[in-house]
Scaffold this motif. Sequence first.
Motif, PDB file in Angstrom:
ATOM      1  N   ALA A 124     -10.679  14.055   2.909  1.00  0.00           N
ATOM      2  CA  ALA A 124      -9.575  14.104   3.874  1.00  0.00           C
ATOM      3  C   ALA A 124      -8.293  14.480   3.145  1.00  0.00           C
ATOM      4  N   ARG A 125      -7.359  15.026   3.912  1.00  0.00           N
ATOM      5  CA  ARG A 125      -6.014  15.272   3.390  1.00  0.00           C
ATOM      6  C   ARG A 125      -5.191  13.991   3.524  1.00  0.00           C
ATOM      7  N   TRP A 126      -4.237  13.844   2.621  1.00  0.00           N
ATOM      8  CA  TRP A 126      -3.377  12.647   2.666  1.00  0.00           C
ATOM      9  C   TRP A 126      -1.923  13.065   2.553  1.00  0.00           C
ATOM     10  N   GLY A 127      -1.110  12.644   3.540  1.00  0.00           N
ATOM     11  CA  GLY A 127       0.310  12.950   3.491  1.00  0.00           C
ATOM     12  C   GLY A 127       0.566  14.441   3.492  1.00  0.00           C
ATOM     13  N   SER A 128       1.565  14.844   2.720  1.00  0.00           N
ATOM     14  CA  SER A 128       1.964  16.252   2.713  1.00  0.00           C
ATOM     15  C   SER A 128       1.106  17.121   1.805  1.00  0.00           C
ATOM     16  N   SER A 129       0.636  16.567   0.689  1.00  0.00           N
ATOM     17  CA  SER A 129      -0.105  17.420  -0.252  1.00  0.00           C
ATOM     18  C   SER A 129      -1.162  16.670  -1.050  1.00  0.00           C
ATOM     19  N   GLY A 130      -1.576  15.494  -0.580  1.00  0.00           N
ATOM     20  CA  GLY A 130      -2.576  14.710  -1.309  1.00  0.00           C
ATOM     21  C   GLY A 130      -3.973  14.906  -0.753  1.00  0.00           C
ATOM     22  N   LEU A 131      -4.963  14.507  -1.548  1.00  0.00           N
ATOM     23  CA  LEU A 131      -6.365  14.582  -1.135  1.00  0.00           C
ATOM     24  C   LEU A 131      -7.063  13.269  -1.478  1.00  0.00           C
ATOM     25  N   LEU A 132      -7.903  12.800  -0.567  1.00  0.00           N
ATOM     26  CA  LEU A 132      -8.696  11.589  -0.761  1.00  0.00           C
ATOM     27  C   LEU A 132     -10.154  11.963  -0.916  1.00  0.00           C
ATOM     28  N   ASN A 133     -10.878  11.200  -1.770  1.00  0.00           N
ATOM     29  CA  ASN A 133     -12.323  11.399  -1.846  1.00  0.00           C
ATOM     30  C   ASN A 133     -13.018  10.446  -0.877  1.00  0.00           C
ATOM     31  N   SER A 134     -14.337  10.458  -0.894  1.00  0.00           N
ATOM     32  CA  SER A 134     -15.099   9.662   0.074  1.00  0.00           C
ATOM     33  C   SER A 134     -14.985   8.161  -0.169  1.00  0.00           C
ATOM     34  N   GLN A 135     -14.459   7.737  -1.337  1.00  0.00           N
ATOM     35  CA  GLN A 135     -14.220   6.314  -1.601  1.00  0.00           C
ATOM     36  C   GLN A 135     -12.798   5.892  -1.227  1.00  0.00           C
ATOM     37  N   GLY A 136     -12.026   6.821  -0.679  1.00  0.00           N
ATOM     38  CA  GLY A 136     -10.653   6.500  -0.311  1.00  0.00           C
ATOM     39  C   GLY A 136      -9.696   6.527  -1.481  1.00  0.00           C
ATOM     40  N   ILE A 137     -10.076   7.178  -2.571  1.00  0.00           N
ATOM     41  CA  ILE A 137      -9.218   7.260  -3.754  1.00  0.00           C
ATOM     42  C   ILE A 137      -8.354   8.514  -3.656  1.00  0.00           C
TER      43      ILE A 137
END
Length: 264
Positions: A124-137
């Motif tokens: 998933a994308r996070w905020g403006s330019s972040g990325l999360l993996n399947s563990q939510g990291i």
Amino acid sequence: MKKTKSNRRKVIKKAQKLPKPNINWTRALVPICFLSAFSALILGGRFLLDHPVRQIEIKGSFQRVTPIQVEAVIVSALTGGFLSANLNELQYQVEGLDWVESAQVTRSWPDRLKVRVIEHRAAARWGSSGLLNSQGILFTENARYMFPELPHLMGPKGTEEEVAKRYLSLRARLAEANFTLESLVMDERGAWQIKLESGQQIRIGKRDVDERLDRLFKVVAPSLADQFDRIQHVDLRYSNGFSVGWASIQETLQTEQSEALGNG
């Protein structure tokens, strides 16, 4: 009467002499000499065998990280020779690269280091330019490419894992209801909101979140399935019910025309 003086002699006890220990110095010193020689042999052998690292073998399914990046990190962080290289430090430095989830660094005789790299998988994308993996990291905060096909998650700083877990728990239920998630947001007050790819907003609030989501999938979705394209928002912030905001006729027609053009 005269008192007679009794002759008293002081008795002095002589100290007993302890027998001298009979130590076999030769037998006692042999193990010490052996250990000293053995230690010197190991240290000398380590010194002779600690030659420079001449080869770095890098393996992994590389999509976002390149072997050249990994090699550059290893070379800059490498101190010492083949035996004295700090493998834990090398591993730590490689795992500091964006997109690297884990790394393993091992020795291979006589002068090679082997590096195996596993990359993160963006969920998933996070905020403006972040990325999360399947563990939510949150494994990168400055992604160069933002994967528009991934859902967009947002929340206060430090809530990445909580929001990601909520998304992962919803993913299967959304698919069963034929919903495609565009975004999942937790605001500063802790209130949740879902936006679907088809434009509808699902207002959940901050209390009884699980119960309200059950109401969405068990009551709202089945009962309004035939009319869902006409809905603008669903408000679940009620004790035992929900409210629906309907899109205007013009908005519905525009949506239907856009879908027809897309399918044509």
